[in-house]
Motif scaffolding. Structure first.
Motif: not given
Length: 335
Positions: A150-155, A160-164, A300-304
């Motif tokens: 579970i992490g972060t990425s670039g779309g 921004a904020g989309t879950v993939v 926003d980062y924390h929520e994302m």
């Protein structure tokens, strides 16, 4: 770009390529088996980066009940996930403790049947971590374990904020395998994910009724670094133009790539090799067609970054409820 080929060419640039398509067979009791016979010859096994050893730790007693391993890049993110898991599962722990001793490369927490562990950044770091996590699960005689990144990425072209949810992982050349240099040879191993698990995650995501963002499935490109391999033109070194970047991003989009990160190849390859169910869920922090730099404020980062965590947590709760119901059913049958 100055192409001085003589200085970069190697006369020995002719290596044997091995296509390693092996996959471990699942055991009847669901125990995780490892395809390394050398482990049976060890008097003790030291998991150096976890600060544990079979000499000093009783893995079966400590981790034998583990059903889920959730890993993410940073220590703080996985501590927050451990707290979320404790809250959602109504587990009252006096304190959530980091179980990793020296050399303190990673952080790992146990909450009921869940391990929450950080893996650092990039393929080399996650590779070290997952080797030792798989050995831990093996020594603990765990059964029917599911792994998540579970992490972060670039779309690529998603907000921004989309879950993939990753359906397929490829490298920068769009090849669906993980390539290593082992004993002087190039070894390529398949990267694949359990599509039934992905469908289950997608179904749960659709039932969450999330406001303000989408959860989608698609192809994830795994890059070897944060800047040039990810087509950024804002690094310390860059030999490409804005037009070059958009041309390649559009090419990736047409090929079905929806996001870019730096760990999916080794995660998908190793989980497929040992035949353990696994999935990757990442939130996008930036829409790359809008820019290269990540400009998300702290709130926003924390929520994302909580969005993939909530999806995995809902999955775990449903799986535990199913297992509980099955146990009750078998108990009633035996009366």
């Amino acid at each position: 770009m100055d192409n001085n080929n003589d200085k970069c060419n190697d006369k020995n640039d002719n290596f044997e390529i091995i296509y390693d398509t092996f996959q471990m067979k699942k055991s009847q009791d669901g125990r995780l088996q490892l395809p390394n016979k050398n482990l049976t010859n060890l008097k003790s096994d030291t998991l150096y980066h976890l600060g544990m050893s079979t000499d000093t730790h009783n893995f079966e007693q400590m981790f034998g009940d583990i059903k889920f391993v959730c890993m993410g890049g940073t220590k703080s993110r996985m501590f927050e996930f451990a707290k979320l898991a404790a809250h959602e599962l109504n587990i009252t722990e006096p304190q959530i403790v980091d179980l990793i001793g020296s050399p303190n490369r990673f952080s790992m927490y146990k909450v009921g049947p869940i391990i929450s562990v950080s893996h650092g950044m990039g393929i080399p770091s996650l590779s070290i971590l997952i080797h030792e996590i798989l050995k831990l699960l093996h020594h603990a005689k765990c059964t029917n374990v599911t792994l998540f990144r579970i992490g972060t990425s670039g779309g690529i072209d998603v907000p921004a904020g989309t879950v993939v949810i990753t359906e397929k992982a490829v490298d920068e050349l769009l090849r669906p395998f993980y390539e290593q240099r082992i004993f002087g040879k190039i070894v390529r191993r398949l990267v694949a994910f359990n599509q039934n698990l992905i469908k289950e995650l997608k179904r749960i995501a659709q039932s969450q009724n999330n406001q303000g963002f989408q959860t989608i499935t698609g192809t994830t490109m795994c890059a070897n670094d944060f800047y040039e391999s990810q087509l950024r033109i804002d690094g310390a070194i860059c030999n490409h133009t804005m037009d070059d970047k958009f041309e390649r991003l559009n090419y990736l989009k047409k090929a079905g790539v929806v996001n870019i990160e730096m760990e999916s190849l080794v995660f998908g390859s190793m989980c497929h090799y040992v035949n353990v169910d696994a999935a990757i869920i990442c939130v996008t922090l930036v829409k790359r067609t809008d820019g290269d730099q990540v400009r998300v404020d702290k709130q926003d980062y924390h929520e994302m970054q909580q969005r993939p965590q909530r999806l995995v947590m809902d999955f775990i709760k449903q799986r535990l409820a199913i297992n509980h119901n099955n146990s009750n059913h078998h108990s009633n049958d035996n009366k």
